[in-house]
Design a protein around this motif. Structure first.
Motif, PDB file in Angstrom:
ATOM      1  N   PRO A 193      23.968  32.757  30.771  1.00  0.00           N
ATOM      2  CA  PRO A 193      23.859  31.516  31.538  1.00  0.00           C
ATOM      3  C   PRO A 193      22.680  30.675  31.075  1.00  0.00           C
ATOM      4  O   PRO A 193      21.708  31.195  30.530  1.00  0.00           O
ATOM      5  CB  PRO A 193      23.632  32.009  32.973  1.00  0.00           C
ATOM      6  N   GLY A 218      19.746  31.742  34.418  1.00  0.00           N
ATOM      7  CA  GLY A 218      20.514  32.035  35.613  1.00  0.00           C
ATOM      8  C   GLY A 218      20.102  31.196  36.812  1.00  0.00           C
ATOM      9  O   GLY A 218      20.737  31.241  37.859  1.00  0.00           O
ATOM     10  N   ASN A 266      20.047  28.409  39.370  1.00  0.00           N
ATOM     11  CA  ASN A 266      21.096  27.461  39.744  1.00  0.00           C
ATOM     12  C   ASN A 266      20.967  27.075  41.204  1.00  0.00           C
ATOM     13  O   ASN A 266      20.277  27.740  41.985  1.00  0.00           O
ATOM     14  CB  ASN A 266      22.479  28.064  39.464  1.00  0.00           C
ATOM     15  N   THR A 318      23.289  26.914  43.635  1.00  0.00           N
ATOM     16  CA  THR A 318      23.996  27.749  44.613  1.00  0.00           C
ATOM     17  C   THR A 318      23.063  28.825  45.147  1.00  0.00           C
ATOM     18  O   THR A 318      22.941  29.042  46.359  1.00  0.00           O
ATOM     19  CB  THR A 318      25.209  28.439  43.949  1.00  0.00           C
ATOM     20  N   MET A 319      22.392  29.488  44.199  1.00  0.00           N
ATOM     21  CA  MET A 319      21.461  30.541  44.563  1.00  0.00           C
ATOM     22  C   MET A 319      20.308  29.986  45.396  1.00  0.00           C
ATOM     23  O   MET A 319      19.929  30.556  46.429  1.00  0.00           O
ATOM     24  CB  MET A 319      20.949  31.135  43.261  1.00  0.00           C
ATOM     25  N   ILE A 336      21.401  29.266  48.927  1.00  0.00           N
ATOM     26  CA  ILE A 336      21.550  30.481  49.738  1.00  0.00           C
ATOM     27  C   ILE A 336      20.172  31.030  50.109  1.00  0.00           C
ATOM     28  O   ILE A 336      19.946  31.461  51.243  1.00  0.00           O
ATOM     29  CB  ILE A 336      22.408  31.536  48.997  1.00  0.00           C
ATOM     30  N   LEU A 391      20.219  37.136  35.578  1.00  0.00           N
ATOM     31  CA  LEU A 391      19.072  36.412  36.115  1.00  0.00           C
ATOM     32  C   LEU A 391      17.769  36.848  35.442  1.00  0.00           C
ATOM     33  O   LEU A 391      17.405  38.021  35.470  1.00  0.00           O
ATOM     34  CB  LEU A 391      18.968  36.645  37.625  1.00  0.00           C
ATOM     35  N   TYR A 416      13.808  33.933  38.689  1.00  0.00           N
ATOM     36  CA  TYR A 416      13.667  34.508  40.030  1.00  0.00           C
ATOM     37  C   TYR A 416      12.341  34.076  40.665  1.00  0.00           C
ATOM     38  O   TYR A 416      12.301  33.661  41.831  1.00  0.00           O
ATOM     39  CB  TYR A 416      13.741  36.029  39.919  1.00  0.00           C
TER      40      TYR A 416
END
Lengths: 319, 260
Positions: free
Chosen positions: B12, B16, B18, B20-21, B24, B107, B112
């Protein structure tokens, strides 16, 4: 449960000659300080194989799987997954793993968990499709904390299958499942393998390894002590234990008797593992002063323990 | 899936990271009622109790009054509390095995940490805004608008130090209730750092105060109220602790492959 490609299986030093392998370990060791968790593993697994990684707790199974996942680096040796570095294979969504327990956030819903995981990959299957396949579409809006153990396990599988991995690593996958759950689980896994997915699962249940794997790799004390089909492993485990009281027994002489795998002296007692208990008993009773003779069948679990519990009995396993 | 073409698969973009994450993660924070109460309501209550007492609230202090001084302090305290709890969420995630689960996805650790920092900053922003709204409604604080804004921005931005602190502690303390430990610790650090009551420079207490982690943030946040040049010691204190906490978090993170 048969395997036709038995001769193509990489064993020992043959590992390096399989570039198209799903997993290839060459001379892999892992130390934690002074503890040698993995002491030199060579292993090649071909695409589509279902392989059980069998061994007692502390054998080095989990450490080895962690290295396949790139969670830790080997102290020496090489690990490649689908011809790639493990972390690269994971970054491309080619490898998934399912953990025994945990690994889920409790404060989000089932759907959010799958959506969160899906968002981390470049390409994934649709969230709804995966939820439906895993049989958890009906509880998609439920908080993970409110899901039963079985539902959580389904969710873990849904997450693992999101990226359509070529390799699935399972660490003690059916711990806590009931008999019916195990059966359903394994039929799904076998169906996937039939379509080309490679599956490696760690277990300490010989029964499970025998029933569901094409191939069993037996590990003990950080080494592979046996590698073959379930039938082959069980053959290694056949035989009986003969126990007798024989002061001053000559262990060397006993171990030369045909069929004898291992001889152990405990004080005046002698304990012998053998494939020919009749022959050994005849010898003991006629040629020695042995008394209190006992013959017990070696159960499969016991055989497994004897194969994996100490270094000396490993000789028998390699035979 | 009969054949899987290894070369057709991609990693990705952005490690990773993004939206969406991130969405959430934001939702998770807002759903955590205890954290919201802790980080939004507590500093507001503290301000209303301490900062609006008419026996001293209208006394002059710098270019404003004592109520303004306390407003800034409580906004900083709220930001510290919120950022710490945002960072400390990692303790819960480790305890649940989620950190390890994430390591089995593409990820990247830096993505993170970015997400966690944004979550900490969002929580900190909420806290600073809440205290300032409470102050505005109470009508007690008096300070020029630019001081008001500058102090709020410094309190918020400086609280990133405590996002790192929370992350570090989250890795260090294997507890699902890490904030129950860190709450009292932060209250103590806020006291010794000069956030509850002014501590005179040059005294023994002043010397001790000046090496504790909240000292720099407390003084920098209140600096717009007094104007002039900020003391070098404040900046050094803030940067020093930021480096310590980031390094600590990175060190623990790199060691972290624990399974549940």
């Amino acid at each position: 449960m048969t395997i036709s490609a038995a001769d193509e299986r990489g064993r020992g030093g043959a590992a390096a000659r399989h570039p198209g392998a799903a997993i290839r370990l060459a001379g892999v060791t892992k130390d934690f300080g002074s503890v040698h968790a993995v002491r030199g593993i060579d292993l090649t697994i071909q695409p589509g194989e279902v392989v059980a990684f069998l061994g007692p707790n502390g054998a080095g199974k989990t450490t080895t799987i962690d290295m396949m996942l790139g969670l830790s680096r080997p102290t020496s040796g090489e690990v490649s997954v689908l011809g790639l570095e493990p972390r690269e294979a994971i970054a491309r969504g080619l490898v998934s793993a399912v953990m025994q327990t945990g690994g889920l956030l409790k404060d989000i819903t089932v759907r959010e968990t799958v959506a969160y995981t899906a968002s981390l990959f470049a390409d994934t299957r649709g969230v709804d499709e995966v939820l439906a396949d895993a049989g958890i579409a009906g509880i998609a809006d439920r908080k993970v904390a409110k899901c039963s153990g079985g539902e959580q396990q389904r969710l873990r599988f849904a997450m693992a299958l999101l990226s359509d991995p070529a390799l699935l690593l399972l660490d003690e996958p059916t711990t806590g499942m009931d008999v019916e759950g195990r059966r359903t689980f394994w039929s799904a896994i076998r169906a996937d393998a039939a379509r080309g997915r490679t599956v490696l699962f760690a277990t300490h249940y010989l029964e499970e390894a025998d029933q569901y794997a094409d191939r069993i790799v037996l590990v003990s004390q950080g080494r592979i002590v046996a590698d073959g089909t379930g039938a082959e492993i069980k053959a290694l485990a056949s035989g009986r234990t003969v126990r007798a009281t024989l002061p001053g027994a000559d262990a060397d002489a006993l171990s030369r008797i045909p069929g004898v795998d291992a001889v152990e002296l405990r004080g005046d007692a002698v304990i012998v593992h053998t494939k020919d208990s009749d022959g050994l008993a005849r010898h003991l009773l006629t040629s020695t002063s042995a008394r209190d003779l006992e013959i017990t069948a070696k159960g499969i679990e016991e055989a497994f323990l004897s194969l994996t519990s100490n270094e000396t009995s490993n000789e028998g396993a390699r035979a | 899936m009969s054949t899987i073409d290894v070369n057709a698969r991609r990693a990705p973009a952005l490690g990773g990271f993004n939206l969406t994450m991130l969405a959430i993660e934001f939702r998770r924070v807002l759903r955590n009622r205890r954290a919201v109460i802790f980080t939004l309501i507590m500093p507001v209550l503290l301000y209303l109790v301490i900062g609006t007492n008419s026996t001293y609230a209208n006394d002059r202090e710098g270019s404003g009054n004592v109520s303004a001084y306390i407003l800034i302090s409580m906004a900083a305290y709220g930001a510290v509390l919120a950022s710490t709890s945002g960072g400390a969420m990692v303790a819960v995630e480790r305890a649940l095995g989620w950190s390890r689960q994430l390591r089995l996805t593409p990820l990247a650790p830096v993505a993170y940490i970015t997400v966690k920092s944004l979550v900490a900053l969002l929580l900190g922003l909420g806290s600073v805004v809440a205290v300032n709204i409470a102050g505005a409604i109470s009508g007690k604080p008096d300070m020029p608008l630019h001081v008001w804004i500058a102090a709020a921005v410094i309190a918020w931005a400086g609280s990133i130090v405590f996002g790192a602190f929370g992350l570090f502690m989250g890795y260090l303390l294997p507890s699902e209730n890490v904030m129950q430990v860190l709450g009292p610790v932060l209250a103590g650090l806020a006291a010794i750092g000069g956030l509850w009551f002014p501590i005179k420079d040059g005294t023994v207490l002043g010397h001790i105060s000046s090496v504790t982690p909240i000292y720099g943030l407390a003084n920098l946040a209140r600096w717009p109220l007094y104007g002039g040049a900020p003391h070098l010691a404040w900046v050094v204190n803030l940067v020093f602790w930021l480096v310590v906490f980031v390094a600590g978090a990175a060190w623990r993170m790199s060691k972290d492959t624990a399974r549940v």
